[in-house]
Structures are given as structure tokens and as C-alpha cells.
Scaffold this active site. Sequence first.
Site, mmCIF file in Angstrom:
data_model
loop_
_atom_site.group_PDB
_atom_site.id
_atom_site.type_symbol
_atom_site.label_atom_id
_atom_site.label_comp_id
_atom_site.label_asym_id
_atom_site.label_seq_id
_atom_site.Cartn_x
_atom_site.Cartn_y
_atom_site.Cartn_z
ATOM 1 N N LYS A 69 48.784 -11.867 9.167
ATOM 2 C CA LYS A 69 48.160 -10.699 9.094
ATOM 3 C C LYS A 69 47.327 -10.048 10.050
ATOM 4 O O LYS A 69 47.417 -9.624 11.053
ATOM 5 C CB LYS A 69 48.470 -9.442 7.560
ATOM 6 C CG LYS A 69 49.433 -9.945 6.879
ATOM 7 C CD LYS A 69 49.200 -8.454 5.572
ATOM 8 C CE LYS A 69 48.422 -8.591 5.062
ATOM 9 N NZ LYS A 69 47.520 -9.235 3.842
ATOM 10 N N ARG A 146 49.057 -0.840 0.567
ATOM 11 C CA ARG A 146 49.399 -1.597 0.177
ATOM 12 C C ARG A 146 50.696 -1.737 -1.947
ATOM 13 O O ARG A 146 50.791 -1.709 -2.520
ATOM 14 C CB ARG A 146 48.513 -2.556 -0.818
ATOM 15 C CG ARG A 146 48.169 -3.728 -0.025
ATOM 16 C CD ARG A 146 46.874 -3.930 -0.525
ATOM 17 N NE ARG A 146 46.443 -5.474 -0.113
ATOM 18 C CZ ARG A 146 45.709 -5.657 0.170
ATOM 19 N NH1 ARG A 146 45.795 -4.966 1.407
ATOM 20 N NH2 ARG A 146 44.996 -7.428 0.223
ATOM 21 N N ARG A 180 40.199 -20.835 5.213
ATOM 22 C CA ARG A 180 39.822 -19.222 5.947
ATOM 23 C C ARG A 180 38.005 -19.490 5.870
ATOM 24 O O ARG A 180 37.230 -19.586 5.006
ATOM 25 C CB ARG A 180 40.220 -18.026 5.196
ATOM 26 C CG ARG A 180 39.816 -16.866 6.070
ATOM 27 C CD ARG A 180 40.800 -15.686 5.918
ATOM 28 N NE ARG A 180 41.092 -15.387 4.351
ATOM 29 C CZ ARG A 180 41.881 -14.745 4.200
ATOM 30 N NH1 ARG A 180 42.741 -13.698 5.162
ATOM 31 N NH2 ARG A 180 42.462 -14.523 2.455
ATOM 32 N N ARG A 224 34.722 -15.809 2.269
ATOM 33 C CA ARG A 224 34.917 -15.158 1.752
ATOM 34 C C ARG A 224 34.790 -15.423 0.415
ATOM 35 O O ARG A 224 35.682 -16.016 -0.334
ATOM 36 C CB ARG A 224 36.134 -14.024 1.908
ATOM 37 C CG ARG A 224 36.284 -13.550 3.301
ATOM 38 C CD ARG A 224 37.984 -13.055 3.957
ATOM 39 N NE ARG A 224 38.729 -11.946 2.260
ATOM 40 C CZ ARG A 224 40.057 -11.867 2.484
ATOM 41 N NH1 ARG A 224 40.367 -11.215 4.101
ATOM 42 N NH2 ARG A 224 40.383 -10.631 1.610
ATOM 43 N N ARG A 235 45.448 -12.795 -6.870
ATOM 44 C CA ARG A 235 45.844 -11.562 -5.645
ATOM 45 C C ARG A 235 47.393 -12.021 -5.626
ATOM 46 O O ARG A 235 48.313 -10.769 -4.957
ATOM 47 C CB ARG A 235 44.779 -11.523 -4.100
ATOM 48 C CG ARG A 235 43.124 -11.328 -4.386
ATOM 49 C CD ARG A 235 42.325 -11.618 -3.304
ATOM 50 N NE ARG A 235 42.698 -11.285 -1.960
ATOM 51 C CZ ARG A 235 42.381 -12.803 -1.007
ATOM 52 N NH1 ARG A 235 41.483 -13.972 -1.309
ATOM 53 N NH2 ARG A 235 42.432 -12.575 0.526
HETATM 54 P P1 AMP Z 1 42.184 -7.722 2.373
HETATM 55 O O1 AMP Z 1 40.874 -8.738 3.523
HETATM 56 O O2 AMP Z 1 43.116 -7.309 2.591
HETATM 57 O O3 AMP Z 1 42.609 -9.673 1.632
HETATM 58 O O4 AMP Z 1 41.617 -7.592 1.315
HETATM 59 C C1 AMP Z 1 40.384 -7.377 0.612
HETATM 60 C C2 AMP Z 1 40.496 -6.473 -0.820
HETATM 61 O O5 AMP Z 1 40.033 -5.829 -0.318
HETATM 62 C C3 AMP Z 1 42.219 -6.721 -1.200
HETATM 63 O O6 AMP Z 1 41.660 -7.539 -2.124
HETATM 64 C C4 AMP Z 1 42.317 -6.078 -2.018
HETATM 65 O O7 AMP Z 1 40.777 -5.478 -3.349
HETATM 66 C C5 AMP Z 1 41.267 -4.148 -0.904
HETATM 67 N N1 AMP Z 1 41.916 -4.157 -0.806
HETATM 68 C C6 AMP Z 1 42.458 -3.919 0.874
HETATM 69 N N2 AMP Z 1 43.106 -2.968 1.222
HETATM 70 C C7 AMP Z 1 44.229 -2.178 0.167
HETATM 71 C C8 AMP Z 1 44.344 -1.625 0.121
HETATM 72 N N3 AMP Z 1 45.839 -1.299 1.064
HETATM 73 N N4 AMP Z 1 44.538 -0.920 -1.360
HETATM 74 C C9 AMP Z 1 43.612 -1.580 -2.305
HETATM 75 N N5 AMP Z 1 43.023 -2.506 -2.115
HETATM 76 C C10 AMP Z 1 42.516 -2.817 -0.865
#
Ligand code: AMP
Length: 262
Positions: A69, A146, A180, A224, A235
Site C-alpha cells: 500500500k 481499518r 522490509r 521496523r 497482524r
Molecule cells: P502499518 O504501518 O499500517 O502496518 O501500521 C502499523 C501499526 O499502527 C499497526 O499494526 C497498528 O498497530 C497501528 N495502526 C495503523 N493504522 C491504524 C488504524 N487505522 N487503526 C488502528 N491501528 C492502526
Amino acid sequence: MPALNRLLRAGAASRPPVSAARWWLSSLASSEADARVSERLARRGLPARRDPGSRNVQWVFLGCPGVGKGTYASRLSQLLGVPHIATGDLVREELASSGPLAQPLADIVNQGKLVSDEIIINLLSKRLETGVAKGESGFILDGFPRTIRQAEILEGVTDIDLVVNLKLREDVLLAKCLGRRICSQCGGNFNVASIDIKGENGRPGIFMAPLLPPAQCMTKLVTRSDDTEEVVKERLRIYYEMNCAVSSSNLRKLNDEDEYQT
Ligand code: AMP
């Protein structure tokens, strides 16, 4: 969330006098708390509904962790001249700060869990507000919404022109998350995973070359903290769980909509 695509398409179809999808959503999102959150989001930066021809694009990129994404959204945002807003980045910025949320957020993120809707909406509202102050308009949202509630709130405050839902098989998602890398200096995103899966039983093969960093980033790469095998699996599990919730909820909505129209 493939269902969200159908939901948004359903909402966009002309169905006077009132869109059944919007009626359904507003009836669900009508709690006082959600109304307050929507108001904050709208006041802080989301443009009111306008003719799509008179504003910049408002797109949403959905999909599992590791699906790409961020890569596609950031390239398109440069081409289209709109900000790429990833809620995961907003969470990581907060983690890196010395604010009161840093430690509780670290605990949630490092377990692969979702942050609460309130915190996410608050971070997004602040980000939009800062952008509007700098003259930004339009957006590509990445990783938001989400949850069903986030989708309802977004749908309640602005129009979304396009939802892209990216998909990949699970073993590739895991390999891509584990491969990553981020440059700790320039912030660039790279991937050292080399995916080369032969097609079999009529299914096409998958080839994805690594996305290697330039020489100056090579020694500054970091991973990360939530890209470990255990956390990525959690996740993905949560993603599929939420996806099923949205799909079944959307099916309910479509049934309600059919009833409403007859
Ligand atoms: P990502 O970089 O999109 O994988 O997000 C990293 C982490 O941030 C996720 O595993 C969640 O803990 C948190 N996070 C990001 N976006 C959201 C969202 N829209 N709702 C809830 N938690 C989020």
C-alpha cells in the site's frame, strides 16, 4: 476489506432521494461519541462534500500488512500532487516522540494489535489540520480505515473517489514484511525480499524483485520493531478477522439496502 469497495460503490450509485448506504451508515454512526469524532475530523481538515471535479483526489488504499500500500500510494501521491497519509506512519511518529502516548502505543504496536479508533482519529485529524494549514488538498489514505467504525466515520464526513484493495498470498506477505527495510537517515522504504514463486495448478507465478536501496542508504537500514515473524503473523490474523467482520457487516448492509429500495 473488499466489502468496503462494494459498500462505497453502493453509496456512490445514484439512488434518489437518499442513498440507502448512507442512511444505513448514519444510523449506525449516530452515537454521540461518533458524532463528536466526525465533527472533529471534519473541522480539522477533511473538506466538506464537493463536486469531485473541483478538488484533488481523495483515495483510500487498503490491504494486508506488507501488500505494498505504502509503495504504490507514495508513488501515486507524487504523480497526483496530493499528500500520502499513512496512519501507521503517524503512529510511528508518535512512538518516536516523548509524548505520553509513546509507551502505551509501543506496547500495542509491538504486539501486532490495532490502536484504538479514538487515538487514530485524533492523530489523523491533527495530520489533516497541519496539511490544510500548509495548503494541502486531497489525499491518499494508507491503512485507514481499518475498522468498521473508522470506515463509518470517514464515510460520514467526506467523499471518497476511489478505494483500492490490494491482495497477495500470505506466504508472500510474510516474506515482504520480513524483508522490509527503512533508511534511518532519509526515511526511504526498501525491501530485500526476492519473491519468485512458480505458477502451478493453473495459478500464475509471482515474481517480485527486491527494492534495493541506493549505496548511501545501505549501511543505515533498520527494520521496523513490528516486522518480526511472530508480530507479522498476529497482524495478519487481526487483519483477516477485521476483514471478515467488514464483509459480513457489508452483506447485512446490502440486504438492508435491498429491503429499503423495495
Ligand atoms: P502499518 O504501518 O499500517 O502496518 O501500521 C502499523 C501499526 O499502527 C499497526 O499494526 C497498528 O498497530 C497501528 N495502526 C495503523 N493504522 C491504524 C488504524 N487505522 N487503526 C488502528 N491501528 C492502526
